[in-house]
Write a protein that holds these residues in place. Structure first.
Motif, PDB file in Angstrom:
ATOM      1  N   LEU A  72       0.755  -0.939  -0.004  1.00  0.00           N
ATOM      2  CA  LEU A  72       0.392  -0.053   0.374  1.00  0.00           C
ATOM      3  C   LEU A  72       0.715   1.499  -0.195  1.00  0.00           C
ATOM      4  N   PHE A  73       0.409   2.347  -0.799  1.00  0.00           N
ATOM      5  CA  PHE A  73       1.749   3.521  -0.652  1.00  0.00           C
ATOM      6  C   PHE A  73       1.049   4.807  -0.795  1.00  0.00           C
ATOM      7  N   ASP A  74      -0.560   4.639  -0.272  1.00  0.00           N
ATOM      8  CA  ASP A  74      -1.226   6.073   0.345  1.00  0.00           C
ATOM      9  C   ASP A  74      -2.441   5.473   1.017  1.00  0.00           C
ATOM     10  N   VAL A  75      -3.443   6.463   1.766  1.00  0.00           N
ATOM     11  CA  VAL A  75      -4.288   6.285   2.444  1.00  0.00           C
ATOM     12  C   VAL A  75      -5.247   7.753   2.318  1.00  0.00           C
ATOM     13  N   ALA A  76      -6.429   8.065   2.162  1.00  0.00           N
ATOM     14  CA  ALA A  76      -7.589   9.164   2.446  1.00  0.00           C
ATOM     15  C   ALA A  76      -7.894   9.036   2.636  1.00  0.00           C
ATOM     16  N   LEU A  77      -8.727  10.411   2.814  1.00  0.00           N
ATOM     17  CA  LEU A  77     -10.260  10.100   3.823  1.00  0.00           C
ATOM     18  C   LEU A  77     -10.994  11.410   3.147  1.00  0.00           C
ATOM     19  N   ASN A  78     -12.092  10.915   3.444  1.00  0.00           N
ATOM     20  CA  ASN A  78     -13.554  11.861   3.030  1.00  0.00           C
ATOM     21  C   ASN A  78     -15.331  11.134   4.073  1.00  0.00           C
ATOM     22  N   THR A  79     -15.800  12.032   3.243  1.00  0.00           N
ATOM     23  CA  THR A  79     -17.045  11.963   4.631  1.00  0.00           C
ATOM     24  C   THR A  79     -17.773  10.226   3.478  1.00  0.00           C
ATOM     25  N   SER A  80     -17.524   9.623   2.507  1.00  0.00           N
ATOM     26  CA  SER A  80     -17.432   8.042   2.601  1.00  0.00           C
ATOM     27  C   SER A  80     -17.128   7.688   3.316  1.00  0.00           C
ATOM     28  N   GLY A  81     -15.551   7.999   3.878  1.00  0.00           N
ATOM     29  CA  GLY A  81     -14.706   7.193   4.611  1.00  0.00           C
ATOM     30  C   GLY A  81     -13.705   6.802   4.581  1.00  0.00           C
ATOM     31  N   LEU A  82     -12.816   5.624   4.521  1.00  0.00           N
ATOM     32  CA  LEU A  82     -11.421   4.888   4.571  1.00  0.00           C
ATOM     33  C   LEU A  82     -10.563   5.161   3.491  1.00  0.00           C
ATOM     34  N   TRP A 125     -13.226  10.652  -4.640  1.00  0.00           N
ATOM     35  CA  TRP A 125     -11.902  10.953  -4.860  1.00  0.00           C
ATOM     36  C   TRP A 125     -11.098  10.883  -5.910  1.00  0.00           C
ATOM     37  N   LEU A 126     -10.240  11.391  -5.013  1.00  0.00           N
ATOM     38  CA  LEU A 126      -8.662  11.281  -6.899  1.00  0.00           C
ATOM     39  C   LEU A 126      -7.510  10.903  -6.492  1.00  0.00           C
ATOM     40  N   VAL A 127      -7.512   9.119  -7.109  1.00  0.00           N
ATOM     41  CA  VAL A 127      -6.600   8.400  -7.228  1.00  0.00           C
ATOM     42  C   VAL A 127      -5.394   8.533  -8.713  1.00  0.00           C
ATOM     43  N   ALA A 128      -4.084   8.812  -8.110  1.00  0.00           N
ATOM     44  CA  ALA A 128      -3.304   9.035  -9.240  1.00  0.00           C
ATOM     45  C   ALA A 128      -1.898   8.392  -9.256  1.00  0.00           C
ATOM     46  N   GLY A 129      -1.498   7.763 -10.323  1.00  0.00           N
ATOM     47  CA  GLY A 129      -0.165   6.316  -9.993  1.00  0.00           C
ATOM     48  C   GLY A 129       0.372   5.972 -11.932  1.00  0.00           C
ATOM     49  N   ARG A 130       0.799   4.765 -10.946  1.00  0.00           N
ATOM     50  CA  ARG A 130       2.029   4.992 -12.700  1.00  0.00           C
ATOM     51  C   ARG A 130       1.353   4.862 -13.922  1.00  0.00           C
ATOM     52  N   THR A 131       2.004   5.992 -14.463  1.00  0.00           N
ATOM     53  CA  THR A 131       2.493   6.358 -16.399  1.00  0.00           C
ATOM     54  C   THR A 131       1.568   7.314 -16.036  1.00  0.00           C
ATOM     55  N   GLY A 132       1.147   8.363 -14.857  1.00  0.00           N
ATOM     56  CA  GLY A 132      -0.128   9.148 -14.953  1.00  0.00           C
ATOM     57  C   GLY A 132      -1.666   8.580 -14.335  1.00  0.00           C
ATOM     58  N   LEU A 133      -2.095   7.961 -14.732  1.00  0.00           N
ATOM     59  CA  LEU A 133      -3.136   7.216 -14.868  1.00  0.00           C
ATOM     60  C   LEU A 133      -3.837   7.869 -13.790  1.00  0.00           C
ATOM     61  N   LEU A 134      -4.800   8.989 -13.958  1.00  0.00           N
ATOM     62  CA  LEU A 134      -6.337   9.513 -12.792  1.00  0.00           C
ATOM     63  C   LEU A 134      -7.492   8.874 -12.970  1.00  0.00           C
ATOM     64  N   MET A 135      -8.485   8.359 -12.077  1.00  0.00           N
ATOM     65  CA  MET A 135      -8.716   8.065 -11.675  1.00  0.00           C
ATOM     66  C   MET A 135      -9.625   9.000 -10.958  1.00  0.00           C
ATOM     67  N   GLU A 136     -11.210   9.196 -11.073  1.00  0.00           N
ATOM     68  CA  GLU A 136     -11.925   9.281  -9.778  1.00  0.00           C
ATOM     69  C   GLU A 136     -13.185   8.716  -9.131  1.00  0.00           C
ATOM     70  N   ASN A 165     -22.797   4.667  -2.731  1.00  0.00           N
ATOM     71  CA  ASN A 165     -23.943   4.290  -1.298  1.00  0.00           C
ATOM     72  C   ASN A 165     -22.731   4.018  -0.559  1.00  0.00           C
ATOM     73  N   ALA A 166     -22.793   3.675   0.594  1.00  0.00           N
ATOM     74  CA  ALA A 166     -22.201   3.492   1.930  1.00  0.00           C
ATOM     75  C   ALA A 166     -20.871   2.602   1.260  1.00  0.00           C
ATOM     76  N   ILE A 167     -20.661   2.184   0.364  1.00  0.00           N
ATOM     77  CA  ILE A 167     -19.287   1.351   0.245  1.00  0.00           C
ATOM     78  C   ILE A 167     -18.964   0.947  -1.201  1.00  0.00           C
ATOM     79  N   ASP A 168     -19.993   1.883  -2.052  1.00  0.00           N
ATOM     80  CA  ASP A 168     -19.077   1.465  -3.411  1.00  0.00           C
ATOM     81  C   ASP A 168     -19.149   2.549  -3.999  1.00  0.00           C
ATOM     82  N   CYS A 169     -18.138   2.618  -5.210  1.00  0.00           N
ATOM     83  CA  CYS A 169     -17.623   4.054  -5.773  1.00  0.00           C
ATOM     84  C   CYS A 169     -18.430   3.339  -7.468  1.00  0.00           C
ATOM     85  N   ALA A 170     -18.688   4.562  -8.232  1.00  0.00           N
ATOM     86  CA  ALA A 170     -18.416   4.931  -9.835  1.00  0.00           C
ATOM     87  C   ALA A 170     -17.280   5.128  -9.965  1.00  0.00           C
ATOM     88  N   TRP A 171     -16.142   4.477 -10.939  1.00  0.00           N
ATOM     89  CA  TRP A 171     -14.836   4.735 -11.198  1.00  0.00           C
ATOM     90  C   TRP A 171     -15.048   5.723 -12.497  1.00  0.00           C
TER      91      TRP A 171
END
Length: 719
Positions: free
Chosen positions: A263-273, A318-329, A334-340
């Protein structure tokens, strides 16, 4: 570059065509517009490289610092990207090639740290300066940096800790450990640093540090202070799914992350961790008791399997970034799922193995039958291939102004012909590069080499196979004396050559019928050959470069590198050779080669050029461009307008809008003078036409109380 005026004015972007460089303009009124352009000068300027794919860029994003006003990313090859309210990640000028590992802000100053003791700072997010260290000349890598309101702390190899109250000058502190430190965070009045073998240090002032008990021996990669509503906790993540939490930085609780990968990073928002890492995105809505795998467990809109290196949470997104510049929003559904979804959505990360330019069209091919085309090297489109071939690896591409060939695994060959093609009952399209059809297989051996002239097409591949065709559709196998893989073929004025594994080089006459071996005295794989400016040029393994005027007599050249070299092209009096790990060489005489700096360390497999533009392609969809011969056409002031607005405090402001138009990738100065008789034109801003439309808006606000003086405007195109 610093603002040229301290008057009360502000440059803003237009949402459709944002402004890349933000400088303050003096208060002015447009009464005349003049045009100047400088003579073009060919030069591969390192700061002029731009990403065509993936977008917004293809650099690894090791760390992000995100606020509502300004955000920054740190990455490989000395790259830093800064995003303001225009939502564009604009490349900064750093002047270094060091791998940048972390980024933060001390007040309004951006600070980035990285490889070999490199610490950079900037107040405008455009130009960065390297900060001096005391003791100086440390080679320790600074893996993490964070700041309190009054002090910044950088941590790195062998327990290195440096601190600064300004971000411009740094002094070493004593950490009390020789473990490599990988992250640091400030929160709750305390700095926490984490590193290898579970090392955790704490400090209330950034200078005096004390070791804490972590309860783990896993390497810890990042620490964050996360909270909503004014209070927070420290979270640290590490290898093999390690996750720890602490309210005060002294006592740490081991948590079950549900992950086994690093694991390389951790973030928090109103949806959770949220946790991100190597093929990992996991979210918990209950504070870390239960986790949902956002890659494997979502029925729809899951994030792709990738190496994710940094993350940020905002409200329920969420904003997540990684190898070769891939950015995912990610957006909580709902309480457990995201649309990426990727940001932007049109980028491709398929490896690109070859590229050609024919009839004004760039064509790049790669994994999963990827075919990308572009008319300008800036905007690229993915073309459809026949369904049975969608898993084909396309290794080579070439052709003429009338027919394109793409070849690949198991002998598959795709063609695209010039002319109108029916695509439905009522519509026709120009088929060249857009409509692709598959030829009946004439071999099951993988093919990679492609060369063509009017009346002769040649392909080559595994088991020493060479095939020729007069029209690109009817093929005849030609006998060769080798079973080595022939990865490239080239057609010259009086001969043809094929090159491949174990130093293999074959030569044939101009008809490509009879092939014989040419001893090269090397076992290095000769990966690619082209006929350029009346010379065959072959490049390959261990920095190999060979040249020949006739394909029979070859001269070995000293490249100055031991890396694999993969392709060669010619532009504006220079030969350019691409290669592994971001290698690019240039020569004006084929004898003397110089390395050029690129904004990436990714391996490049293909090079092409047209109209003074150099384009490179390679790993994970990388496409880079550089307009080495600048366009000299003037940049026009297309429109100017004013509007008046009054805020809630009854303060009136004038909004001035300037619309410029020119060629994409042009750089220009916006200048003004109060008297045409004067030669003292003042440069108000240096701007870049980064939008593919070649247009850019600049919006300026000024106090409406005092009338501005009249001034004359002009633009000056920069070489």
């Amino acid at each position: 570059m610093q603002p040229v005026s301290e008057q009360n004015s502000e440059i803003k972007q237009h949402p459709a065509m944002p402004l890349i460089r933000r400088h303050l303009f003096p208060v002015i009124i447009s009464v005349l517009f003049m045009l100047l352009s400088n003579p073009a000068s060919a030069e591969v300027r390192s700061e002029r490289w731009r990403w065509s794919n993936p977008l917004p860029h293809g650099n690894n994003v090791l760390d992000m610092f995100v606020t509502s006003e300004i955000s920054a990313q740190a990455g490989d090859s000395g790259t830093i990207y800064v995003r303001r309210s225009d939502d564009r990640w604009a490349p900064a000028v750093t002047g270094v090639e060091n791998y940048m590992r972390s980024v933060t802000m001390l007040g309004e100053r951006i600070i980035a740290t990285g490889e070999s003791g490199c610490i950079l700072w900037s107040d405008d997010g455009i130009d960065f300066q390297q900060a001096p260290l005391s003791p100086a000349n440390t080679l320790d890598w600074f893996e993490g940096v964070d700041a309190s309101p009054s002090r910044a702390v950088a941590v790195g190899d062998y327990g290195a800790i440096y601190t600064s109250t300004s971000g411009t000058n740094w002094v070493s502190a004593i950490s009390g450990t020789v473990e490599w430190m990988r992250g640091v965070a400030f929160g709750g009045g305390k700095f926490i640093a984490v590193g290898e073998t579970g090392t955790i240090l704490s400090s209330t002032n950034g200078i005096d540090w004390a070791a804490q008990t972590s309860g783990t021996t896993e390497h810890l990669n990042r620490v964050r202070y996360l909270g909503i509503g004014g209070s927070g906790q420290f979270y640290t993540v590490g290898n093999n799914g390690a996750l720890l939490r602490s309210g005060n930085g002294n006592s740490w609780i081991l948590m079950d992350s549900g992950a086994t990968n690093d694991l390389f990073d951790v973030a928090l928002n109103t949806s959770g961790l949220l946790l991100v890492g190597d093929q990992e995105i996991r979210m918990s809505a209950d504070g870390g008791t239960t986790w949902v795998d956002q890659i494997n467990d979502l029925p729809t809109n899951a994030s792709p399997a990738w190496v994710y290196l940094s993350a940020h949470g905002k409200s329920d997104s969420w904003l997540v970034a990684g190898r070769t510049g891939l950015l995912m929003e990610g957006l909580g559904t709902n309480a457990i799922d995201c649309a990426w979804q990727p940001s932007p959505s049109e980028s491709s990360h398929a490896w690109l193995w070859d590229m050609t330019e024919q009839n004004g069209l760039y064509v790049a091919v790669g994994d999963l039958a990827t075919i990308q085309t572009s008319l300008d090297g800036i905007l690229w489109a993915s073309e459809a291939v026949p369904v049975p071939l969608t898993n084909t690896v396309l290794l080579g591409v070439g052709g003429t102004s009338n027919l394109l060939l793409a070849v690949g695994s198991e002998g598959h060959v795709l063609i695209s012909q010039a002319g109108l093609v029916d695509v439905s009952v009522t519509n026709e399209v120009e088929g060249f590069g857009v409509v692709w059809t598959n030829l009946p297989q004439f071999t099951t051996n993988s093919l990679q080499g492609v060369a063509a002239t009017d009346g002769l097409f040649i392909v080559s591949g595994a088991m020493g196979k060479v095939f020729t065709s007069p029209d690109g559709t009817n093929w005849t196998e030609r006998a060769t004396s080798t079973e080595n893989f022939l990865s490239s073929v080239a057609i010259g004025s009086s001969a043809c050559v094929a090159v491949g594994a174990n130093g293999t080089l074959l030569r044939a006459g101009p008809d490509g019928v009879s092939w014989s071996a040419v001893p090269m005295g090397t076992t290095n794989w000769l990966y690619r050959a082209h006929w350029l400016e009346n010379q065959f040029v072959a490049v390959g393994q261990n920095g190999s470069i060979y040249t020949s005027p006739d394909g029979a007599n070859w001269t070995s050249r000293t490249s100055g590198t031991s890396r694999w070299l993969t392709d060669v092209t010619f532009a504006d009096g220079q030969w350019f050779v691409s290669g592994y790990q971001g290698t690019l060489l240039a020569s004006t005489n084929l004898a003397d080669w110089s390395p050029l700096r690129l904004p990436t360390g990714k391996s490049l497999f293909a090079a092409s050029s047209k109209n003074g533009q150099l384009v490179l392609a390679g790993v994970e969809g990388v496409i880079l461009r550089n307009q080495i011969v600048p366009a000299t056409s003037p940049v026009l002031l297309l429109d100017y307008s004013q509007s008046l607005a009054t805020d809630s405090n009854a303060v009136s402001s004038v909004y001035e809008l300037f619309l410029f138009g020119g060629q994409p990738d042009q750089f220009f100065e916006f200048q003004s003078v109060t008297n045409l008789a004067s030669s003292l034109w003042q440069t108000n801003a240096v701007l870049e036409l980064f939008d593919p439309s070649g247009t850019i808006y600049a919006i300026r606000t000024r106090d409406a109380t005092n009338a501005p003086p009249s001034e004359f405007y002009r633009t000056r195109v920069l070489p």
